[in-house]
Design a protein around this motif. Structure first.
Motif, PDB file in Angstrom:
ATOM      1  N   ILE A   1      10.445  38.031  23.185  1.00  0.00           N
ATOM      2  CA  ILE A   1      10.233  36.591  23.379  1.00  0.00           C
ATOM      3  C   ILE A   1       8.737  36.359  23.560  1.00  0.00           C
ATOM      4  O   ILE A   1       8.194  36.589  24.650  1.00  0.00           O
ATOM      5  N   PRO A   2       8.031  35.935  22.533  1.00  0.00           N
ATOM      6  CA  PRO A   2       6.571  35.769  22.638  1.00  0.00           C
ATOM      7  C   PRO A   2       6.201  34.547  23.477  1.00  0.00           C
ATOM      8  O   PRO A   2       6.990  33.613  23.649  1.00  0.00           O
ATOM      9  N   ASP A   3       4.985  34.572  23.991  1.00  0.00           N
ATOM     10  CA  ASP A   3       4.435  33.418  24.692  1.00  0.00           C
ATOM     11  C   ASP A   3       3.680  32.569  23.675  1.00  0.00           C
ATOM     12  O   ASP A   3       2.454  32.572  23.617  1.00  0.00           O
TER      13      ASP A   3
ATOM     14  N   ASP B   1       6.806  30.748  18.033  1.00  0.00           N
ATOM     15  CA  ASP B   1       7.526  32.021  17.958  1.00  0.00           C
ATOM     16  C   ASP B   1       8.531  32.202  19.086  1.00  0.00           C
ATOM     17  O   ASP B   1       9.425  33.050  18.986  1.00  0.00           O
ATOM     18  N   SER B   2       8.406  31.411  20.158  1.00  0.00           N
ATOM     19  CA  SER B   2       9.364  31.516  21.257  1.00  0.00           C
ATOM     20  C   SER B   2      10.602  30.644  21.049  1.00  0.00           C
ATOM     21  O   SER B   2      11.550  30.730  21.834  1.00  0.00           O
ATOM     22  N   LEU B   3      10.601  29.803  20.001  1.00  0.00           N
ATOM     23  CA  LEU B   3      11.792  29.022  19.696  1.00  0.00           C
ATOM     24  C   LEU B   3      12.918  29.959  19.265  1.00  0.00           C
ATOM     25  O   LEU B   3      12.689  30.969  18.591  1.00  0.00           O
ATOM     26  N   ASP B   4      14.138  29.627  19.624  1.00  0.00           N
ATOM     27  CA  ASP B   4      15.250  30.515  19.293  1.00  0.00           C
ATOM     28  C   ASP B   4      15.436  30.693  17.790  1.00  0.00           C
ATOM     29  O   ASP B   4      15.815  31.781  17.333  1.00  0.00           O
ATOM     30  N   VAL B   5      15.192  29.637  17.017  1.00  0.00           N
ATOM     31  CA  VAL B   5      15.314  29.794  15.564  1.00  0.00           C
ATOM     32  C   VAL B   5      14.271  30.787  15.048  1.00  0.00           C
ATOM     33  O   VAL B   5      14.514  31.516  14.079  1.00  0.00           O
ATOM     34  N   SER B   6      13.101  30.842  15.682  1.00  0.00           N
ATOM     35  CA  SER B   6      12.072  31.806  15.296  1.00  0.00           C
ATOM     36  C   SER B   6      12.451  33.215  15.718  1.00  0.00           C
ATOM     37  O   SER B   6      12.260  34.183  14.960  1.00  0.00           O
ATOM     38  N   ILE B   7      12.970  33.355  16.931  1.00  0.00           N
ATOM     39  CA  ILE B   7      13.390  34.679  17.410  1.00  0.00           C
ATOM     40  C   ILE B   7      14.462  35.252  16.483  1.00  0.00           C
ATOM     41  O   ILE B   7      14.430  36.432  16.117  1.00  0.00           O
ATOM     42  N   LEU B   8      15.399  34.401  16.085  1.00  0.00           N
ATOM     43  CA  LEU B   8      16.451  34.858  15.171  1.00  0.00           C
ATOM     44  C   LEU B   8      15.871  35.248  13.814  1.00  0.00           C
ATOM     45  O   LEU B   8      16.205  36.307  13.261  1.00  0.00           O
ATOM     46  N   GLN B   9      14.987  34.414  13.290  1.00  0.00           N
ATOM     47  CA  GLN B   9      14.392  34.700  11.983  1.00  0.00           C
ATOM     48  C   GLN B   9      13.541  35.977  12.019  1.00  0.00           C
ATOM     49  O   GLN B   9      13.655  36.845  11.158  1.00  0.00           O
ATOM     50  N   ASN B  10      12.699  36.101  13.053  1.00  0.00           N
ATOM     51  CA  ASN B  10      11.713  37.184  13.086  1.00  0.00           C
ATOM     52  C   ASN B  10      12.285  38.525  13.504  1.00  0.00           C
ATOM     53  O   ASN B  10      11.678  39.566  13.223  1.00  0.00           O
TER      54      ASN B  10
ATOM     55  N   PRO C   1      20.413  24.621  21.113  1.00  0.00           N
ATOM     56  CA  PRO C   1      19.597  23.565  20.498  1.00  0.00           C
ATOM     57  C   PRO C   1      18.160  23.532  21.013  1.00  0.00           C
ATOM     58  O   PRO C   1      17.904  23.779  22.199  1.00  0.00           O
ATOM     59  N   VAL C   2      17.244  23.202  20.131  1.00  0.00           N
ATOM     60  CA  VAL C   2      15.875  22.874  20.515  1.00  0.00           C
ATOM     61  C   VAL C   2      15.915  21.607  21.368  1.00  0.00           C
ATOM     62  O   VAL C   2      16.733  20.715  21.117  1.00  0.00           O
ATOM     63  N   ASP C   3      15.078  21.508  22.390  1.00  0.00           N
ATOM     64  CA  ASP C   3      15.039  20.241  23.127  1.00  0.00           C
ATOM     65  C   ASP C   3      13.877  19.386  22.625  1.00  0.00           C
ATOM     66  O   ASP C   3      12.962  19.878  21.953  1.00  0.00           O
ATOM     67  N   VAL C   4      13.949  18.101  22.929  1.00  0.00           N
ATOM     68  CA  VAL C   4      12.983  17.147  22.386  1.00  0.00           C
ATOM     69  C   VAL C   4      11.569  17.487  22.828  1.00  0.00           C
ATOM     70  O   VAL C   4      10.616  17.367  22.053  1.00  0.00           O
ATOM     71  N   GLU C   5      11.397  17.939  24.061  1.00  0.00           N
ATOM     72  CA  GLU C   5      10.055  18.259  24.556  1.00  0.00           C
ATOM     73  C   GLU C   5       9.433  19.405  23.758  1.00  0.00           C
ATOM     74  O   GLU C   5       8.219  19.410  23.517  1.00  0.00           O
ATOM     75  N   GLU C   6      10.244  20.362  23.338  1.00  0.00           N
ATOM     76  CA  GLU C   6       9.720  21.442  22.499  1.00  0.00           C
ATOM     77  C   GLU C   6       9.192  20.884  21.181  1.00  0.00           C
ATOM     78  O   GLU C   6       8.132  21.286  20.701  1.00  0.00           O
ATOM     79  N   LEU C   7       9.950  19.954  20.602  1.00  0.00           N
ATOM     80  CA  LEU C   7       9.513  19.331  19.348  1.00  0.00           C
ATOM     81  C   LEU C   7       8.181  18.603  19.547  1.00  0.00           C
ATOM     82  O   LEU C   7       7.256  18.736  18.732  1.00  0.00           O
ATOM     83  N   LEU C   8       8.062  17.824  20.630  1.00  0.00           N
ATOM     84  CA  LEU C   8       6.829  17.083  20.873  1.00  0.00           C
ATOM     85  C   LEU C   8       5.659  18.039  21.091  1.00  0.00           C
ATOM     86  O   LEU C   8       4.544  17.780  20.630  1.00  0.00           O
ATOM     87  N   LYS C   9       5.922  19.135  21.767  1.00  0.00           N
ATOM     88  CA  LYS C   9       4.869  20.121  22.034  1.00  0.00           C
ATOM     89  C   LYS C   9       4.373  20.742  20.732  1.00  0.00           C
ATOM     90  O   LYS C   9       3.165  20.923  20.538  1.00  0.00           O
ATOM     91  N   VAL C  10       5.296  21.048  19.832  1.00  0.00           N
ATOM     92  CA  VAL C  10       4.910  21.596  18.521  1.00  0.00           C
ATOM     93  C   VAL C  10       4.023  20.602  17.780  1.00  0.00           C
ATOM     94  O   VAL C  10       2.962  20.948  17.252  1.00  0.00           O
ATOM     95  N   ALA C  11       4.457  19.331  17.752  1.00  0.00           N
ATOM     96  CA  ALA C  11       3.685  18.307  17.043  1.00  0.00           C
ATOM     97  C   ALA C  11       2.325  18.079  17.696  1.00  0.00           C
ATOM     98  O   ALA C  11       1.318  17.889  17.005  1.00  0.00           O
ATOM     99  N   ASP C  12       2.272  18.095  19.024  1.00  0.00           N
ATOM    100  CA  ASP C  12       1.003  17.902  19.729  1.00  0.00           C
ATOM    101  C   ASP C  12       0.000  19.004  19.408  1.00  0.00           C
ATOM    102  O   ASP C  12      -1.210  18.788  19.470  1.00  0.00           O
ATOM    103  N   ASN C  13       0.515  20.185  19.093  1.00  0.00           N
ATOM    104  CA  ASN C  13      -0.348  21.311  18.748  1.00  0.00           C
ATOM    105  C   ASN C  13      -0.596  21.425  17.244  1.00  0.00           C
ATOM    106  O   ASN C  13      -1.111  22.444  16.784  1.00  0.00           O
TER     107      ASN C  13
END
Length: 414
Positions: free
Chosen positions: A316-318, A322-331, A377-389
């Motif tokens: 589980i990366p910091d 890459d810490s999103l579950d869909v990324s962990i599954l893919q990677n 499920p991804v939560d909304v705050e994770e989505l906003l954080k991705v977009a903010d970055n």
């Protein structure tokens, strides 16, 4: 700032809304759309999926298909099925699904703010899908369906929308074929419009929740119109596109799950061993459906059994993506163990929206696929954080419900 602008909606005359409303254009194929619209000449699918009115051999992307959509809009206006608002308005739009309520504003947002990233993105778009909606909006001379936007909740905006809705009769209150209730209020009071617009001007950013292709296409149509009208003032309707904007606290993201055709040459036992070596604790959960109960926990269905896969801390990366579950599954599973390096193009993988339930994963793995994975499920705050970055979510990360209804409002570019 976030520009929220009133507009003169093209919308159904009262009494037609329950016949017009449809699901969005991109949640069904041509055959499903034709079946849904069968026997209903008023269905908005005759506009957003106008190929259903064309010969079956007709290419769905031929210009004649978009011209048919344009003609269907004109025909409905002429027959009084649609009307055009007399003065620019905002619209309070409430959706109710299984008792859960989300209330937002239907408005126009600015092409320039899409360009300067005040309207933030979190997905890549595909050229062919963009081109389809570019052609559709351009030929129809209208944004026929809204983009689904969100923002960090502001109690002042919520107080206005809830107060207005409580004190006024809605223009529509319709339950669609999928049992989602859609309620719409017309806000044509200049003071209320000014208050809402003024509060949004203090909002630092809007975020695309769903509709990246629609927003990219609407923006490009606006830029095309600017090229065609070099003396434009900036106030023309083509400088704006239609959106439904909801506070983040109202939204729910469902899981977006994966099914895979084979085990990449492994037996079931070998695959389970590889999962353990890859950094997962594997537990046999038996034949009863198992649903992940938290982040970094996955459900897998294989050969008639459900398994709980818990990601170990070492995988589980910091990292925001890459810490999103869909990324962990893919990677850690899909690429290294199953050989799926590009889930966008690999024909061995398919995606199942969580709204279909985990029984659908079982059905697919028991029929045309081999193994199924359910993610939390991804939560909304994770989505906003991705977009903010200024980052991009992995493909097929989010599934929003309820979907926006189509047909209750359009935005003319004239």
């Amino acid at each position: 700032m976030a520009i929220v602008r009133p507009f003169k909606a093209i919308r159904p005359q009262k009494g037609y809304e329950d016949k017009v409303i449809s699901l969005p254009y991109d949640v069904m194929n041509r055959e499903e759309a034709a079946r849904m619209a069968e026997g209903n000449p008023y269905s908005f699918l005759h506009i957003c999926r106008s190929e259903i009115d064309m010969p079956e051999q007709e290419n769905a992307y031929d210009r004649s298909v978009y011209e048919k959509a344009r003609d269907n809009i004109a025909d409905n206006l002429a027959k009084g099925v649609f009307m055009t608002e007399e003065k620019p308005a905002l619209y309070i739009y409430r959706e109710i699904m299984d008792g859960r309520v989300q209330t937002g504003i239907v408005c126009c947002v600015a092409v320039d703010e899409y360009q300067n990233n005040t309207i933030k993105k979190h997905e890549f778009t595909r050229v062919e899908k963009e081109q389809d909606r570019i052609n559709h909006f351009d030929v129809c001379d209208a944004n026929t369906e809204p983009v689904f936007l969100t923002y960090r909740d502001d109690k002042r905006i919520r107080a206005i929308t809830d107060g207005f809705a409580a004190g006024h009769e809605p223009v529509y209150d319709v339950t669609a074929s999928d049992d989602i209730r859609h309620i719409l209020w017309v806000v044509d009071d200049d003071d209320v419009i000014a208050n809402i617009s003024g509060l949004f001007a203090e909002i630092p950013a809007l975020y695309i929740a769903d509709g990246h292709h629609r927003s990219a296409s609407a923006c490009k149509v606006g830029l095309k119109r600017r090229d065609e009208n070099p003396d434009y003032s900036g106030d023309e309707e083509f400088n704006f596109f239609m959106a439904a904007v909801f506070p983040d606290n109202d939204l729910k993201i469902f899981d977006y799950n994966r099914v895979v055709k084979d085990l990449n040459g492994c037996s079931a036992g070998e695959f389970l061993e590889k999962l353990c070596a890859a950094g997962f604790t594997v537990e046999d959960m038996g034949e009863d459906i198992y649903s992940p109960e938290g982040k970094h926990v996955f459900a897998m269905y294989l050969d008639g059994k459900w398994y709980k896969l818990t990601a170990e801390a070492r995988i589980i990366p910091d990292h925001v993506i890459d810490s999103l579950d869909v990324s962990i599954l893919q990677n850690n599973v899909l690429e290294p163990l199953l050989g799926i390096s590009d889930p966008r193009t690999d024909k061995r993988i398919d995606f199942v929206g969580g709204i279909r339930g985990l029984n659908e994963l079982k059905r697919r793995a028991d029929s045309d696929m081999k193994v199924a994975f359910a993610v939390y499920p991804v939560d909304v705050e994770e989505l906003l954080k991705v977009a903010d970055n200024d980052m991009v979510m992995p493909p097929k990360s989010t599934w929003f419900e309820p979907k926006l209804g189509s047909g209750l409002f359009m935005h003319s570019l004239k």
